[in-house]
Scaffold this active site. Structure first.
Site, short mmCIF file in Angstrom:
data_model
loop_
_atom_site.label_atom_id
_atom_site.label_comp_id
_atom_site.label_asym_id
_atom_site.label_seq_id
_atom_site.Cartn_x
_atom_site.Cartn_y
_atom_site.Cartn_z
N TYR A 1 48.04 29.51 59.63
CA TYR A 1 48.89 30.77 59.70
C TYR A 1 50.27 30.29 60.39
CZ TYR A 1 49.70 35.68 58.30
OH TYR A 1 50.30 36.74 57.64
N LYS B 1 28.49 37.43 38.31
CA LYS B 1 29.24 36.57 37.71
C LYS B 1 29.80 35.45 38.68
CE LYS B 1 30.22 36.29 33.30
NZ LYS B 1 29.37 36.68 32.17
C1 LIG Z 1 25.10 38.64 29.68
C2 LIG Z 1 26.17 39.46 29.67
O1 LIG Z 1 27.25 39.08 29.89
C3 LIG Z 1 25.90 40.92 29.02
O2 LIG Z 1 24.97 41.38 28.69
O3 LIG Z 1 27.03 41.50 28.93
MG LIG Z 2 28.84 40.81 29.85
#
Ligand SMILES: CC(=O)C(=O)O
Ligand SMILES: [Mg+2]
Ligand SMILES: NC(=O)C1=CN([C@@H]2O[C@H](COP(=O)(O)OP(=O)(O)OC[C@H]3O[C@@H](n4cnc5c(N)ncnc54)[C@H](OP(=O)(O)O)[C@@H]3O)[C@@H](O)[C@H]2O)C=CC1
Length: 422
Positions: free
Chosen positions: A44, A99
């Site tokens: 920093y 994700k």
């Molecule tokens: C796997 C996925 O991205 C969905 O089912 O929307």
């Molecule tokens: Mg999806």
């Protein structure tokens, strides 16, 4: 144990997994030493001023001095969360965190998940467009059709980093690879197969466009949505459905499926009945991909047909057709050549690499992960498993080669050093 208590147990396990030992699934990690006063002075103020000056003088220096080049935003408005519908941005957060987990686990890509409260598509576009300096790529997720088309097109035009709506293109890539292999095992070819797709939304539309590009014949295709079969007699079809309106007498999913070689479902649970499945051609292929509950359950389908190749979107049955097999590797390839966008050739490179890998012998390490003695190309193995280490070796390289050939790579491909490898 009754079916009800099985379902209850799965629900409790899932909620417990998400709640404990700390809420959520992902956290920030520090990548530099922070143990001494000197370390802090570098991390920093005052040390941080040096990369600030360097980036102000040359924006490309951001790839060298910040985490931008390995950072992807996973962004949703929550309008089509899995197959659960429009439940809003906050309810989409577990999926977006998930994700992030998959990006990190399979491609060592860092993720910020952003759930956006947007009153209309333009507000969403304006919000995301302003984030370009922060990220190396944008993964749009669980945004319903038709707004997803407008959003993706506007952002791709406005931004100089890859913008990829995974439900459209990731799904299309996996389906194309899996379907090619499944038809091959059934002694059929995409160019001759009669295909019925139900659910012409984000995933369905992109899948159809890719399959048509890859050789599926327009006259062998029937598309079904809420109005039934999309046909030329319907004059108020939305724009994204018009391309798929067929000259046909078929009006219902049941009509459409008689004699069909392949069914692709990207719609809602339990739409494919036993009678409909029985009416399909010999050696059919059924991809029932609605999540979490498919258009037909494999145990039901296999009772009706013993000549069937079946896939779902779930990891608890054989043949999972899930975009996890594409998005980590597509983005890895794109980031490792600092691609400006993702082109059709980059997607096709991914399809070909995936389909070819499934036809090779399965590695011992993969058998171990699934606690199996044997597994190989056949009706229960049409796609590689996400744990296959060859995915990260091959797919990003194939994607980056296509990016270079298409002139969208900023630099030559330099494979990211994966942790624990080499
Ligand atoms: C796997 C996925 O991205 C969905 O089912 O929307
Ligand atoms: Mg999806
Ligand atoms: N396995 C995988 O990797 C993936 C699976 N999926 C799954 O695919 C499904 C669709 O996702 P996505 O494309 O993002 O969502 P969208 O909302 O964009 O598309 C869904 C489409 O299916 C139609 N539909 C819904 N119910 C029916 C019905 N009863 N009969 C006929 N058509 C129907 C919708 O019509 P309307 O707009 O009128 O509701 C819409 O056109 C979800 O279940 C999702 O989980 C998606 C991505 C990846």
């Amino acid at each position: 144990m009754t079916q009800r208590s099985d379902a209850d147990q799965r629900r409790h396990e899932a909620l417990d997994y998400h709640a404990n030992p700390q809420p959520g699934k992902i956290a920030t990690a520090i990548t530099k030493p922070t143990e001494t006063a000197r370390d802090l002075a570098l991390a920093y103020s005052p040390g941080v001023a040096e990369p600030v000056r360097a980036i102000a003088a040359d924006p490309d220096a951001a790839w060298q001095y910040t985490a931008r080049g390995n950072l992807v935003a996973v962004i949703s408005d929550g309008s089509a969360i899995l197959g659960l519908g429009d439940l809003g941005p906050l309810a989409s957060k577990p999926v977006m965190e998930g994700k992030g987990v998959l990006f990190k686990r399979f491609a060592d890509i860092d993720v910020v998940d952003l759930e956006v409260e947007a009153e209309n598509p333009q507000a969403f576009i304006d919000t995301v467009r302003r984030l370009e300096p922060s990220f190396g790529g944008i993964n749009l997720e669980d945004i319903c059709a038709p707004r997803c088309f407008e959003i993706e097109a506007a952002l791709t035009e406005a931004m100089d980093i890859p913008v990829f709506h995974d439900d459209q293109h990731g799904t299309a890539i996996i389906i194309a690879a899996g379907l090619t292999n499944a038809l091959r095992l059934q002694g059929k070819r995409l160019e001759e197969a009669r295909l019925v797709l139900v659910g012409a939304g984000a995933a369905g539309t992109a899948t159809l466009n890719l399959l048509l590009d890859m050789g599926l014949k327009r006259e062998n295709l029937l598309v079904v949505d809420r109005v039934g079969v999309l046909h030329e007699g319907l004059d108020d079809l939305p724009k994204h459905h018009r391309r798929f309106a067929a000259k046909t007498e078929a009006r219902t999913l049941a009509d459409a499926l008689v004699g069909a070689d392949a069914f692709v479902g990207l719609s809602a649970p339990n739409l494919l009945s036993e009678e409909m499945l029985a009416s399909m051609a010999e050696k059919p292929v059924v991809f029932a991909l609605a999540n979490p509950d498919p258009e037909i359950l494999p145990e039901v389908a296999h009772q009706v047909r013993d000549d069937l190749i079946m896939a779902t979107g779930r990891s608890d049955y054989p043949n999972q057709v899930n975009n996890v097999l594409a998005f980590p590797f597509i983005f890895r390839g794109a980031l490792d050549c600092r691609a400006r966008r993702i082109t059709p050739n980059m997607k096709i490179a991914c399809v070909e690499a995936l389909a070819a890998l499934a036809r090779e012998a399965v590695l011992e390490s993969v058998l171990k992960a699934y606690d199996l003695d044997a597994m190989g190309f056949g009706p229960d193995y049409i796609l590689p498993k996400p744990f296959d280490p060859r995915l990260i070796e091959r797919l990003p390289a194939a994607v980056a080669r296509a990016a270079e050939a298409d002139g969208v790579a900023r630099t030559a491909y330099r494979p990211h050093p994966m942790p624990g490898v080499g």
